[in-house]
Design an enzyme around this catalytic site. Sequence first.
Site, mmCIF file in Angstrom:
data_model
loop_
_atom_site.group_PDB
_atom_site.id
_atom_site.type_symbol
_atom_site.label_atom_id
_atom_site.label_comp_id
_atom_site.label_asym_id
_atom_site.label_seq_id
_atom_site.Cartn_x
_atom_site.Cartn_y
_atom_site.Cartn_z
ATOM 1 N N LYS A 168 -1.738 -2.699 8.105
ATOM 2 C CA LYS A 168 -2.837 -2.248 8.951
ATOM 3 C C LYS A 168 -2.725 -2.880 10.329
ATOM 4 O O LYS A 168 -2.400 -4.057 10.474
ATOM 5 C CB LYS A 168 -4.170 -2.629 8.307
ATOM 6 C CG LYS A 168 -4.455 -1.852 7.020
ATOM 7 C CD LYS A 168 -5.824 -2.191 6.464
ATOM 8 C CE LYS A 168 -6.133 -1.355 5.229
ATOM 9 N NZ LYS A 168 -7.470 -1.678 4.666
ATOM 10 N N HIS A 177 -3.376 2.052 -5.907
ATOM 11 C CA HIS A 177 -4.048 0.798 -5.561
ATOM 12 C C HIS A 177 -4.246 -0.067 -6.800
ATOM 13 O O HIS A 177 -4.343 -1.287 -6.700
ATOM 14 C CB HIS A 177 -5.388 1.078 -4.886
ATOM 15 C CG HIS A 177 -5.676 0.162 -3.743
ATOM 16 N ND1 HIS A 177 -4.924 0.159 -2.580
ATOM 17 C CD2 HIS A 177 -6.602 -0.826 -3.587
ATOM 18 C CE1 HIS A 177 -5.400 -0.767 -1.761
ATOM 19 N NE2 HIS A 177 -6.407 -1.372 -2.349
ATOM 20 N N ARG A 186 -1.400 -2.322 -7.045
ATOM 21 C CA ARG A 186 -1.571 -3.424 -6.087
ATOM 22 C C ARG A 186 -2.493 -4.488 -6.695
ATOM 23 O O ARG A 186 -2.202 -5.679 -6.609
ATOM 24 C CB ARG A 186 -2.158 -2.860 -4.797
ATOM 25 C CG ARG A 186 -2.418 -3.865 -3.685
ATOM 26 C CD ARG A 186 -2.787 -3.085 -2.420
ATOM 27 N NE ARG A 186 -3.404 -3.891 -1.388
ATOM 28 C CZ ARG A 186 -2.743 -4.575 -0.461
ATOM 29 N NH1 ARG A 186 -1.413 -4.565 -0.469
ATOM 30 N NH2 ARG A 186 -3.376 -5.252 0.489
ATOM 31 N N ARG A 212 0.836 -1.198 0.000
ATOM 32 C CA ARG A 212 0.000 0.000 0.000
ATOM 33 C C ARG A 212 0.876 1.255 0.000
ATOM 34 O O ARG A 212 2.051 1.206 0.375
ATOM 35 C CB ARG A 212 -0.913 0.015 1.236
ATOM 36 C CG ARG A 212 -1.810 -1.218 1.359
ATOM 37 C CD ARG A 212 -2.568 -1.195 2.669
ATOM 38 N NE ARG A 212 -3.462 -2.343 2.828
ATOM 39 C CZ ARG A 212 -3.133 -3.488 3.438
ATOM 40 N NH1 ARG A 212 -1.913 -3.615 3.956
ATOM 41 N NH2 ARG A 212 -4.007 -4.458 3.532
ATOM 42 N N TYR A 264 -9.489 -11.527 -6.624
ATOM 43 C CA TYR A 264 -8.581 -11.511 -7.773
ATOM 44 C C TYR A 264 -8.739 -12.749 -8.640
ATOM 45 O O TYR A 264 -8.396 -12.725 -9.822
ATOM 46 C CB TYR A 264 -7.137 -11.360 -7.288
ATOM 47 C CG TYR A 264 -6.918 -10.046 -6.598
ATOM 48 C CD1 TYR A 264 -6.926 -8.856 -7.311
ATOM 49 C CD2 TYR A 264 -6.759 -9.977 -5.220
ATOM 50 C CE1 TYR A 264 -6.763 -7.633 -6.675
ATOM 51 C CE2 TYR A 264 -6.597 -8.766 -4.576
ATOM 52 C CZ TYR A 264 -6.598 -7.602 -5.313
ATOM 53 O OH TYR A 264 -6.452 -6.401 -4.679
ATOM 54 N N HIS A 315 -3.548 -9.406 3.564
ATOM 55 C CA HIS A 315 -4.976 -9.542 3.838
ATOM 56 C C HIS A 315 -5.191 -10.450 5.039
ATOM 57 O O HIS A 315 -4.600 -11.525 5.132
ATOM 58 C CB HIS A 315 -5.706 -10.153 2.632
ATOM 59 C CG HIS A 315 -5.847 -9.217 1.476
ATOM 60 N ND1 HIS A 315 -6.056 -9.634 0.179
ATOM 61 C CD2 HIS A 315 -5.793 -7.852 1.419
ATOM 62 C CE1 HIS A 315 -6.143 -8.588 -0.616
ATOM 63 N NE2 HIS A 315 -5.983 -7.504 0.114
#
Length: 319
Positions: A194, A265, A268, A170, A300, A291
């Site tokens: 995150k 993004h 990504r 990110r 995806y 994730h």
Amino acid sequence: MVADQHPDAGEARVELGEEFARLSADYVRHLRSERRLSEHTVRAYAGDIQSMLLHLQQLGMAGLQDAELPDLRGWLARQQTAGSARASVQRRSAAVRVFWSWAEQTGRVDRNIAAGLKSPKKQRRLPATIDQAAADRMLAAATAAAEEAGGPVGIRDVAILETLYATGIRVSELCGLDLADLDTDRRVLRVFGKGSKERSVPIGGPGLRALQRWLASGRAQLAGAKSGNAVFLGERGGRIDPRVVRRIVHRALGVTEGAPDLGPHGLRHAMATHLLEGGADLRSVQEMLGHSSLATTQIYTHVTNERLRRAFEQAHPRA
């Protein structure tokens, strides 16, 4: 689609009562200090919870103990009536469920009435991305522009583009990279995602070479007293700002034929899609992207399947 707005924007002029204001402040402290969420996420959650508390207050309630499930459903219904996007209503529903779970666990309520709160089913949208040929054209054009312009900024921009596409990290993770996070021998980056979760992400040869060139000949020309250990620097010598990175990506994609204007993004998304198209397994891609849920990564597979379907329909005589 109706543009989404913050829930109950008109309520911003109404102040929470003492009990609800204390609850909101306690919850924000919990999100920051215990869950260690980003400030952006904290603001979003706080806005959702304050909107819900204002709704309860307007119904004449003095505390959470007075609320029932239909009251929360009424609040969600107001969001939909006001034109909030389905995804936003779903997020607010999830935010309220988490808030009531916290309230129950901390003894602020006897039961979690929000456990039965359901949100509208989220529409599955395939993330926009670029194909491998467009990615190659983008990187080649950026490299050529850097060679023509000379100076450290072009070298930095190429390194940023190569790193984003190679690793799928990110923008916030890229901007947060420190020199100690680079392991050139193992060809991996240490990334803090995150919730400050740490992971190692591999970087391929072209990306690593672009990074090494930036560190060897470009970074020193921009470095100054504010640089610290930051890998990527702005033109004034401080750690690069995410807005600058977004401008770099938008500009690079803007001059690339056949590439939509996706932003960072989009790179990504491209990295994940191209990995799966190349035969990578879903778990590995999940780990590289950081994730927490495999379901997030599975989107995806739909992108790659959609591409196969389009190729079949365009090329097969009996499609």
